[in-house]
Design a protein around this motif. Structure first.
Motif, mmCIF file in Angstrom:
data_model
loop_
_atom_site.group_PDB
_atom_site.id
_atom_site.type_symbol
_atom_site.label_atom_id
_atom_site.label_comp_id
_atom_site.label_asym_id
_atom_site.label_seq_id
_atom_site.Cartn_x
_atom_site.Cartn_y
_atom_site.Cartn_z
ATOM 1 N N GLU A 4 0.818 -1.211 0.000
ATOM 2 C CA GLU A 4 0.000 0.000 0.000
ATOM 3 C C GLU A 4 0.852 1.262 0.000
ATOM 4 N N ASN A 5 2.042 1.158 0.565
ATOM 5 C CA ASN A 5 2.906 2.337 0.662
ATOM 6 C C ASN A 5 4.067 2.298 -0.337
ATOM 7 N N ASN A 6 3.981 1.371 -1.300
ATOM 8 C CA ASN A 6 5.023 1.258 -2.330
ATOM 9 C C ASN A 6 6.422 1.158 -1.719
ATOM 10 N N VAL A 7 6.506 0.305 -0.688
ATOM 11 C CA VAL A 7 7.779 0.097 0.011
ATOM 12 C C VAL A 7 8.211 -1.348 -0.195
ATOM 13 N N GLN A 8 9.492 -1.534 -0.455
ATOM 14 C CA GLN A 8 9.993 -2.894 -0.596
ATOM 15 C C GLN A 8 10.053 -3.591 0.766
ATOM 16 N N TYR A 9 9.814 -4.889 0.700
ATOM 17 C CA TYR A 9 9.896 -5.690 1.938
ATOM 18 C C TYR A 9 11.378 -6.001 2.189
ATOM 19 N N THR A 10 12.019 -5.125 2.927
ATOM 20 C CA THR A 10 13.471 -5.226 3.160
ATOM 21 C C THR A 10 13.763 -6.046 4.425
ATOM 22 N N ASP A 11 15.056 -6.295 4.610
ATOM 23 C CA ASP A 11 15.484 -6.995 5.824
ATOM 24 C C ASP A 11 15.125 -6.183 7.065
ATOM 25 N N GLU A 12 15.179 -4.864 6.923
ATOM 26 C CA GLU A 12 14.830 -4.008 8.057
ATOM 27 C C GLU A 12 13.356 -4.191 8.440
ATOM 28 N N LEU A 13 12.509 -4.234 7.427
ATOM 29 C CA LEU A 13 11.079 -4.430 7.678
ATOM 30 C C LEU A 13 10.823 -5.829 8.243
ATOM 31 N N ALA A 14 11.548 -6.803 7.730
ATOM 32 C CA ALA A 14 11.434 -8.172 8.241
ATOM 33 C C ALA A 14 11.847 -8.240 9.709
ATOM 34 N N GLY A 15 12.840 -7.401 10.069
ATOM 35 C CA GLY A 15 13.270 -7.340 11.464
ATOM 36 C C GLY A 15 12.178 -6.806 12.372
ATOM 37 N N TYR A 16 11.489 -5.756 11.902
ATOM 38 C CA TYR A 16 10.361 -5.223 12.664
ATOM 39 C C TYR A 16 9.268 -6.282 12.838
ATOM 40 N N GLU A 17 9.038 -7.015 11.746
ATOM 41 C CA GLU A 17 8.026 -8.080 11.795
ATOM 42 C C GLU A 17 8.404 -9.150 12.821
ATOM 43 N N SER A 18 9.655 -9.554 12.807
ATOM 44 C CA SER A 18 10.126 -10.594 13.740
ATOM 45 C C SER A 18 9.981 -10.141 15.182
ATOM 46 N N ARG A 19 10.299 -8.869 15.432
ATOM 47 C CA ARG A 19 10.176 -8.356 16.806
ATOM 48 C C ARG A 19 8.713 -8.275 17.235
ATOM 49 N N THR A 20 7.850 -7.909 16.305
ATOM 50 C CA THR A 20 6.422 -7.847 16.617
ATOM 51 C C THR A 20 5.891 -9.236 16.996
ATOM 52 N N ILE A 21 6.264 -10.224 16.203
ATOM 53 C CA ILE A 21 5.824 -11.602 16.457
ATOM 54 C C ILE A 21 6.409 -12.126 17.768
ATOM 55 N N ALA A 22 7.713 -11.859 17.979
ATOM 56 C CA ALA A 22 8.378 -12.329 19.195
ATOM 57 C C ALA A 22 7.748 -11.712 20.435
ATOM 58 N N SER A 23 7.429 -10.422 20.356
ATOM 59 C CA SER A 23 6.806 -9.735 21.486
ATOM 60 C C SER A 23 5.427 -10.311 21.787
ATOM 61 N N ALA A 24 4.655 -10.572 20.730
ATOM 62 C CA ALA A 24 3.314 -11.148 20.910
ATOM 63 C C ALA A 24 3.403 -12.547 21.508
ATOM 64 N N LYS A 25 4.341 -13.355 21.020
ATOM 65 C CA LYS A 25 4.524 -14.704 21.555
ATOM 66 C C LYS A 25 4.895 -14.667 23.034
ATOM 67 N N SER A 26 5.789 -13.762 23.377
ATOM 68 C CA SER A 26 6.244 -13.644 24.757
ATOM 69 C C SER A 26 5.087 -13.319 25.699
ATOM 70 N N VAL A 27 4.242 -12.386 25.286
ATOM 71 C CA VAL A 27 3.099 -11.998 26.112
ATOM 72 C C VAL A 27 2.112 -13.147 26.246
ATOM 73 N N ILE A 28 1.839 -13.844 25.139
ATOM 74 C CA ILE A 28 0.905 -14.969 25.176
ATOM 75 C C ILE A 28 1.403 -16.062 26.116
ATOM 76 N N LEU A 29 2.680 -16.421 25.990
ATOM 77 C CA LEU A 29 3.251 -17.462 26.849
ATOM 78 C C LEU A 29 3.236 -17.033 28.321
ATOM 79 N N ASN A 30 3.479 -15.756 28.549
ATOM 80 C CA ASN A 30 3.443 -15.227 29.910
ATOM 81 C C ASN A 30 2.040 -15.351 30.505
ATOM 82 N N LYS A 31 1.023 -15.072 29.702
ATOM 83 C CA LYS A 31 -0.359 -15.169 30.181
ATOM 84 C C LYS A 31 -0.790 -16.615 30.368
ATOM 85 N N LEU A 32 -0.204 -17.512 29.574
ATOM 86 C CA LEU A 32 -0.543 -18.931 29.709
ATOM 87 C C LEU A 32 0.017 -19.525 30.998
ATOM 88 N N ASP A 33 1.099 -18.948 31.492
ATOM 89 C CA ASP A 33 1.764 -19.454 32.701
ATOM 90 C C ASP A 33 1.043 -18.931 33.941
#
Length: 301
Positions: free
Chosen positions: A134-163
């Motif tokens: 939508e923003n005519n931006v390439q999916y770069t390694d930098e963007l992939a890094g943001y994605e990985s951190r978003t997923i990792a943060s969400a996983k961490s919170v979910i696992l924390n709530k499960l415990d």
């Protein structure tokens, strides 16, 4: 004659073995409750169910997703649609069951959370791709890094709530759950050993009072009463003062589940003490009845 009837023969030996029996009874009941209550997953899953902690945890996860969208730009609905309450509930309860199965030696695998993050990973990845397109931006390694951190943060919170029972602190390599597992079989041996000691001490008291049977009921009553008081008094204080309510935990779901479990165990210890006291009352009644000759029957000719 009356004083002779009321006399407690072999007073000192009876006192010694009665005190030992009362403590042996207390130890046996405590070990029995540890094995059947404190180390039973049902104690904690029942408390979790009554407190509806799975619903609370699911709501807290969604609340986090709402906040997370402001920082990452990922739509909250994308994250919310990635998990279901039934999956949160199933994973939460399964972790508790697997922890106690490991402790009791039913499984050799160190407990781990079983939660499928596939939908979360795919939805977040697709949302980043959508944003890039939508923003005519390439999916770069930098963007992939943001994605990985978003997923990792969400996983961490979910696992924390499960415990919800904080069992992950026990389930570390070489941790407390492993120590319990290594000594679980010894717990049963010690418990039955305590029961054997109770039987042995009772046999000694029977031997001491073999010629004065009514005194046998007196001393065993005293032993059961003492053991009952040892169990009832502290648990009554804990229940009466609502002691566990003073625990300080930031998470409401964890607080509710833990306090419910602790009160459940306290209630069982209290019941164990009450059973001993009731048994003591029955034995004392038999002693009193024999003293008054209530069990002697006369037949009219």
């Amino acid at each position: 004659m009356q004083n002779h009837r009321r006399k407690l023969y072999s007073y000192l030996p009876n006192v010694i073995f009665t005190v030992l029996l009362s403590f042996a009874l207390t130890v046996f009941i405590m070990l029995y409750l540890v094995k059947t209550m404190a180390l039973s997953p049902k104690t904690y899953t029942d408390a979790m169910y009554k407190s509806a902690v799975d619903v609370t945890a699911f709501d807290e996860i969604n609340a986090y997703f709402e906040r997370q969208s402001a920082y990452t730009g990922v739509n909250a609905d994308v994250l919310k649609n990635s998990i279901a309450q039934k999956d949160v509930s199933a994973s939460m309860f399964a972790y508790v069951d697997s922890t106690f199965e490991y402790m009791s030696g039913k499984t050799s695998k160190l407990p781990e959370f079983e939660f499928d993050f596939t939908a979360l990973e795919e939805n977040v990845h697709n949302d980043y791709l959508r944003w890039a397109a939508e923003n005519n931006v390439q999916y770069t390694d930098e963007l992939a890094g943001y994605e990985s951190r978003t997923i990792a943060s969400a996983k961490s919170v979910i696992l924390n709530k499960l415990d919800i029972m904080l069992l992950s602190y026990l389930n570390k390599d070489g941790g407390i759950s492993t120590a319990i597992r290594n000594n679980y079989s010894n717990l049963g041996k010690i418990m039955y050993g305590a029961l054997g000691v109770c039987i042995l001490l009772l046999a000694v008291i029977v031997l001491i009072n073999r010629r004065h049977i009514r005194n046998l009921f007196y001393w065993t009553s005293v032993a059961f009463l003492t053991g009952g008081v040892i169990l009832v008094l502290p648990t009554a204080i804990l229940k009466g003062t609502r002691y566990f309510d003073s625990l300080v935990l930031a998470n409401d779901a964890i607080y509710s589940a833990l306090t419910q479990s602790l009160y459940a165990i306290t209630n069982e210890v209290f019941k164990g003490g009450i059973i001993l006291i009731v048994t003591a009352a029955l034995l004392m009644f038999i002693h009193y009845a024999m003293l008054k000759g209530m069990f002697k029957f006369r037949y009219k000719k």
